[in-house]
Design a protein around this motif. Sequence first.
Motif, PDB file in Angstrom:
ATOM      1  N   THR A  49       0.806  -1.215   0.000  1.00 37.07           N
ATOM      2  CA  THR A  49       0.000   0.000   0.000  1.00 37.07           C
ATOM      3  C   THR A  49       0.844   1.272   0.000  1.00 37.07           C
ATOM      4  O   THR A  49       0.310   2.364  -0.188  1.00 37.07           O
ATOM      5  N   ALA A  50       2.135   1.157   0.241  1.00 38.97           N
ATOM      6  CA  ALA A  50       3.009   2.338   0.270  1.00 38.97           C
ATOM      7  C   ALA A  50       3.740   2.553  -1.046  1.00 38.97           C
ATOM      8  O   ALA A  50       4.531   3.498  -1.154  1.00 38.97           O
ATOM      9  N   VAL A  51       3.489   1.718  -2.044  1.00 39.79           N
ATOM     10  CA  VAL A  51       4.216   1.837  -3.315  1.00 39.79           C
ATOM     11  C   VAL A  51       4.076   3.227  -3.941  1.00 39.79           C
ATOM     12  O   VAL A  51       5.068   3.793  -4.416  1.00 39.79           O
ATOM     13  N   PRO A  52       2.868   3.832  -3.975  1.00 39.79           N
ATOM     14  CA  PRO A  52       2.793   5.176  -4.587  1.00 39.79           C
ATOM     15  C   PRO A  52       3.715   6.193  -3.907  1.00 39.79           C
ATOM     16  O   PRO A  52       4.365   6.991  -4.585  1.00 39.79           O
ATOM     17  N   GLN A  53       3.777   6.147  -2.568  1.00 41.96           N
ATOM     18  CA  GLN A  53       4.644   7.085  -1.857  1.00 41.96           C
ATOM     19  C   GLN A  53       6.123   6.784  -2.114  1.00 41.96           C
ATOM     20  O   GLN A  53       6.942   7.700  -2.267  1.00 41.96           O
ATOM     21  N   ILE A  54       6.464   5.493  -2.173  1.00 35.90           N
ATOM     22  CA  ILE A  54       7.861   5.116  -2.432  1.00 35.90           C
ATOM     23  C   ILE A  54       8.293   5.572  -3.820  1.00 35.90           C
ATOM     24  O   ILE A  54       9.358   6.170  -3.999  1.00 35.90           O
ATOM     25  N   ALA A 154      -1.332 -23.679  14.443  1.00 39.77           N
ATOM     26  CA  ALA A 154      -2.496 -22.807  14.302  1.00 39.77           C
ATOM     27  C   ALA A 154      -2.159 -21.389  14.731  1.00 39.77           C
ATOM     28  O   ALA A 154      -2.627 -20.410  14.128  1.00 39.77           O
ATOM     29  N   LYS A 155      -1.328 -21.259  15.775  1.00 37.52           N
ATOM     30  CA  LYS A 155      -0.903 -19.914  16.195  1.00 37.52           C
ATOM     31  C   LYS A 155      -0.097 -19.234  15.098  1.00 37.52           C
ATOM     32  O   LYS A 155      -0.271 -18.039  14.826  1.00 37.52           O
ATOM     33  N   LEU A 156       0.794 -19.989  14.463  1.00 35.73           N
ATOM     34  CA  LEU A 156       1.577 -19.409  13.375  1.00 35.73           C
ATOM     35  C   LEU A 156       0.683 -19.052  12.188  1.00 35.73           C
ATOM     36  O   LEU A 156       0.896 -18.028  11.523  1.00 35.73           O
ATOM     37  N   SER A 157      -0.339 -19.875  11.926  1.00 38.74           N
ATOM     38  CA  SER A 157      -1.291 -19.552  10.857  1.00 38.74           C
ATOM     39  C   SER A 157      -2.052 -18.277  11.182  1.00 38.74           C
ATOM     40  O   SER A 157      -2.357 -17.470  10.303  1.00 38.74           O
ATOM     41  N   THR A 158      -2.363 -18.094  12.472  1.00 36.10           N
ATOM     42  CA  THR A 158      -3.065 -16.878  12.891  1.00 36.10           C
ATOM     43  C   THR A 158      -2.206 -15.648  12.641  1.00 36.10           C
ATOM     44  O   THR A 158      -2.712 -14.577  12.287  1.00 36.10           O
ATOM     45  N   VAL A 159      -0.891 -15.789  12.829  1.00 37.86           N
ATOM     46  CA  VAL A 159       0.014 -14.673  12.545  1.00 37.86           C
ATOM     47  C   VAL A 159      -0.102 -14.259  11.078  1.00 37.86           C
ATOM     48  O   VAL A 159      -0.210 -13.073  10.746  1.00 37.86           O
ATOM     49  N   TRP A 160      -0.097 -15.261  10.187  1.00 35.64           N
ATOM     50  CA  TRP A 160      -0.223 -14.950   8.761  1.00 35.64           C
ATOM     51  C   TRP A 160      -1.580 -14.325   8.465  1.00 35.64           C
ATOM     52  O   TRP A 160      -1.687 -13.385   7.668  1.00 35.64           O
ATOM     53  N   ALA A 161      -2.645 -14.843   9.089  1.00 35.69           N
ATOM     54  CA  ALA A 161      -3.984 -14.309   8.855  1.00 35.69           C
ATOM     55  C   ALA A 161      -4.087 -12.862   9.314  1.00 35.69           C
ATOM     56  O   ALA A 161      -4.621 -11.994   8.605  1.00 35.69           O
ATOM     57  N   THR A 162      -3.576 -12.594  10.513  1.00 37.04           N
ATOM     58  CA  THR A 162      -3.610 -11.233  11.044  1.00 37.04           C
ATOM     59  C   THR A 162      -2.800 -10.288  10.162  1.00 37.04           C
ATOM     60  O   THR A 162      -3.212  -9.150   9.892  1.00 37.04           O
ATOM     61  N   SER A 163      -1.661 -10.747   9.692  1.00 35.77           N
ATOM     62  CA  SER A 163      -0.800  -9.917   8.854  1.00 35.77           C
ATOM     63  C   SER A 163      -1.474  -9.598   7.522  1.00 35.77           C
ATOM     64  O   SER A 163      -1.320  -8.490   6.986  1.00 35.77           O
ATOM     65  N   ALA A 164      -2.218 -10.572   6.984  1.00 36.48           N
ATOM     66  CA  ALA A 164      -2.899 -10.340   5.710  1.00 36.48           C
ATOM     67  C   ALA A 164      -3.936  -9.232   5.824  1.00 36.48           C
ATOM     68  O   ALA A 164      -4.170  -8.475   4.872  1.00 36.48           O
ATOM     69  N   ILE A 165      -4.555  -9.105   7.005  1.00 45.18           N
ATOM     70  CA  ILE A 165      -5.578  -8.075   7.211  1.00 45.18           C
ATOM     71  C   ILE A 165      -4.942  -6.760   7.650  1.00 45.18           C
ATOM     72  O   ILE A 165      -5.273  -5.687   7.152  1.00 45.18           O
ATOM     73  N   ALA A 166      -4.016  -6.852   8.623  1.00 46.79           N
ATOM     74  CA  ALA A 166      -3.458  -5.641   9.233  1.00 46.79           C
ATOM     75  C   ALA A 166      -2.355  -5.006   8.396  1.00 46.79           C
ATOM     76  O   ALA A 166      -2.159  -3.784   8.453  1.00 46.79           O
ATOM     77  N   GLY A 167      -1.614  -5.823   7.618  1.00 42.96           N
ATOM     78  CA  GLY A 167      -0.467  -5.303   6.889  1.00 42.96           C
ATOM     79  C   GLY A 167      -0.797  -4.158   5.939  1.00 42.96           C
ATOM     80  O   GLY A 167      -0.194  -3.074   6.036  1.00 42.96           O
ATOM     81  N   PRO A 168      -1.740  -4.337   5.011  1.00 46.12           N
ATOM     82  CA  PRO A 168      -2.048  -3.227   4.094  1.00 46.12           C
ATOM     83  C   PRO A 168      -2.518  -1.975   4.824  1.00 46.12           C
ATOM     84  O   PRO A 168      -2.149  -0.860   4.460  1.00 46.12           O
ATOM     85  N   ALA A 169      -3.359  -2.155   5.867  1.00 47.17           N
ATOM     86  CA  ALA A 169      -3.855  -0.989   6.602  1.00 47.17           C
ATOM     87  C   ALA A 169      -2.707  -0.268   7.314  1.00 47.17           C
ATOM     88  O   ALA A 169      -2.605   0.965   7.264  1.00 47.17           O
ATOM     89  N   LEU A 170      -1.831  -1.034   7.965  1.00 50.51           N
ATOM     90  CA  LEU A 170      -0.704  -0.428   8.675  1.00 50.51           C
ATOM     91  C   LEU A 170       0.238   0.279   7.708  1.00 50.51           C
ATOM     92  O   LEU A 170       0.718   1.388   7.975  1.00 50.51           O
ATOM     93  N   GLY A 171       0.505  -0.348   6.565  1.00 53.69           N
ATOM     94  CA  GLY A 171       1.359   0.280   5.566  1.00 53.69           C
ATOM     95  C   GLY A 171       0.776   1.589   5.057  1.00 53.69           C
ATOM     96  O   GLY A 171       1.485   2.586   4.890  1.00 53.69           O
ATOM     97  N   GLY A 172      -0.533   1.596   4.826  1.00 55.70           N
ATOM     98  CA  GLY A 172      -1.186   2.815   4.357  1.00 55.70           C
ATOM     99  C   GLY A 172      -1.135   3.926   5.382  1.00 55.70           C
ATOM    100  O   GLY A 172      -0.890   5.090   5.048  1.00 55.70           O
ATOM    101  N   VAL A 173      -1.357   3.582   6.656  1.00 56.10           N
ATOM    102  CA  VAL A 173      -1.327   4.592   7.720  1.00 56.10           C
ATOM    103  C   VAL A 173       0.075   5.194   7.859  1.00 56.10           C
ATOM    104  O   VAL A 173       0.241   6.416   7.944  1.00 56.10           O
ATOM    105  N   LEU A 174       1.097   4.327   7.871  1.00 54.38           N
ATOM    106  CA  LEU A 174       2.463   4.825   8.029  1.00 54.38           C
ATOM    107  C   LEU A 174       2.881   5.690   6.847  1.00 54.38           C
ATOM    108  O   LEU A 174       3.541   6.721   7.015  1.00 54.38           O
ATOM    109  N   ALA A 175       2.500   5.259   5.652  1.00 54.39           N
ATOM    110  CA  ALA A 175       2.874   6.034   4.465  1.00 54.39           C
ATOM    111  C   ALA A 175       2.150   7.376   4.414  1.00 54.39           C
ATOM    112  O   ALA A 175       2.715   8.382   3.966  1.00 54.39           O
TER     113      ALA A 175
END
Length: 507
Positions: A49-54, A154-175
């Motif tokens: 989500t930060a590609v345009p700013q980069i 399952a805990k490690l899978s949850t990490v990937w699941a959370t990252s898939a949802i939170a990653g784009p939003a966090l990247g957009g906010v920081l950018a």
Amino acid sequence: MGEGDTEIPVVRADPPRATGAETRRRRAVVAALMLAMGLAALDSTIVSTAVPQIVGDLGGFSVFSWLFSGYLLAVTVTLPVYGKLSDTFGRKPVLVAGAAVFLLGSLLCATAWNMAALIAFRVVQGLGGGALQGTVQTLAADLYPLEERPKIQAKLSTVWATSAIAGPALGGVLAAYADWRWIFLINLPVGALALWLIARHLHEPQRAPLTRRPRIDWAGALAVFACGGVLLTALVQGGVAWDWLSAPSIALFGTGLVLVAVVVAVERRAAEPIIPGWVWRRRTIAAVNLALGALGLLMVAPTVFLPTYAQAVLGLAPVAAGFVLSVWTLSWPVSAALSQHVYRRIGFRNTAMLGIGTASLLLLAFPFLPYPGEPWQPALLMLLLGGALGLFQLPLIIGVQSSVGWAERGTATASVLFCRQTGQTMGAALFGAVANGVLAARLGGAGDLDAVTRALDAGAPAGQLRHAVADAVHAVYLGAACAAALAFLVLLFVAPRRFPVLTDPTD
């Protein structure tokens, strides 16, 4: 375990049941593993989500895709190398070294002065990311006995699941509200905490001292790295940077085939090869490698093409389109955690066949959704697909890890992850060509999915273009259903009916 998984009662590779103090130590280590896995998982989503700013800051729009491709190549080709090193020297030094390289790459990325430098530093990140992905998965099997492994996985899978949802939003906010460089700097405190927990709490059991000095197959590692880099570059850039039948594409594939022969020759002569022959001679590991390669292939359909379908055909905003995709990250870890209740009754292979058979039917159902349809319809299919794939993937990974001892577990785990990553790369190239071919046929000329999406965004007449996108994505989902069916057939005809499981003391 049920009857389906007790074929070979050999020497036990499982750790003993933990005492109270041991349990607390394991929890600290699991927290460190989840943080380390979070670094690798977030990295694949937060940058997008930060590609345009980069690009706006550094330029280099024509090559920005290498921010992702370079990282992916480095992770993929280093997985087998780190797997062998962890079997030789232990998990802890490999994980610590990999995390340190990843954090160094993150720091360098934050200081990049142009796009070429940022791409080079992303490759450095990937060199560490390969150690994070493979070693974390291997340690999860080292720390827990067979019956408890689904919980940690399952805990490690949850990490990937959370990252898939939170990653784009966090990247957009920081950018948007800070600076895109914080996307990489945020890794430093998280990684430092993970390193501290690993150094303090991870104590691997004492192994019998080596009778001779380990011989590291550096020639094999270099050959694997070169071969994987050339072939994956050909797959990633083919049809994008150049035509499939162009001189660069033919040259890369030809060089890759020559390097394959070099790898085989070098590894046959090596005393301790990076990719040992037993990885493919054992039916269990060979079948799982092929099946998870097909999983990587089919995952491209939803992860790459569903968001475009949701926006171009259903008319959803990017956030809503992302939600249609993200629902499978809710059902996947839940299904993975519950899979133990199934494979204990019917075995690893049959559980995986149940999951991938269901997945093939769900993928096949996608082209039959009404046009244009309602958003809940593909979302429901994705929710069910996540459940089916959780039932498919986790039993296979646990089955492979339980079929080998400590000294082979890193290599076996890395081979599985390597095949899945390679499948995803092949899927992106193959299904991209399928989608663009369907678009060209429907629109009466040359065209690709990106160009059509841009035309829709610019207000071009929607009817024919939307139908063309729908047909292209339907063709991709049919291809994904074929990949799922291929995985089913591999398990049916190649995998043993009962996976061998080591059931007694020390390795």
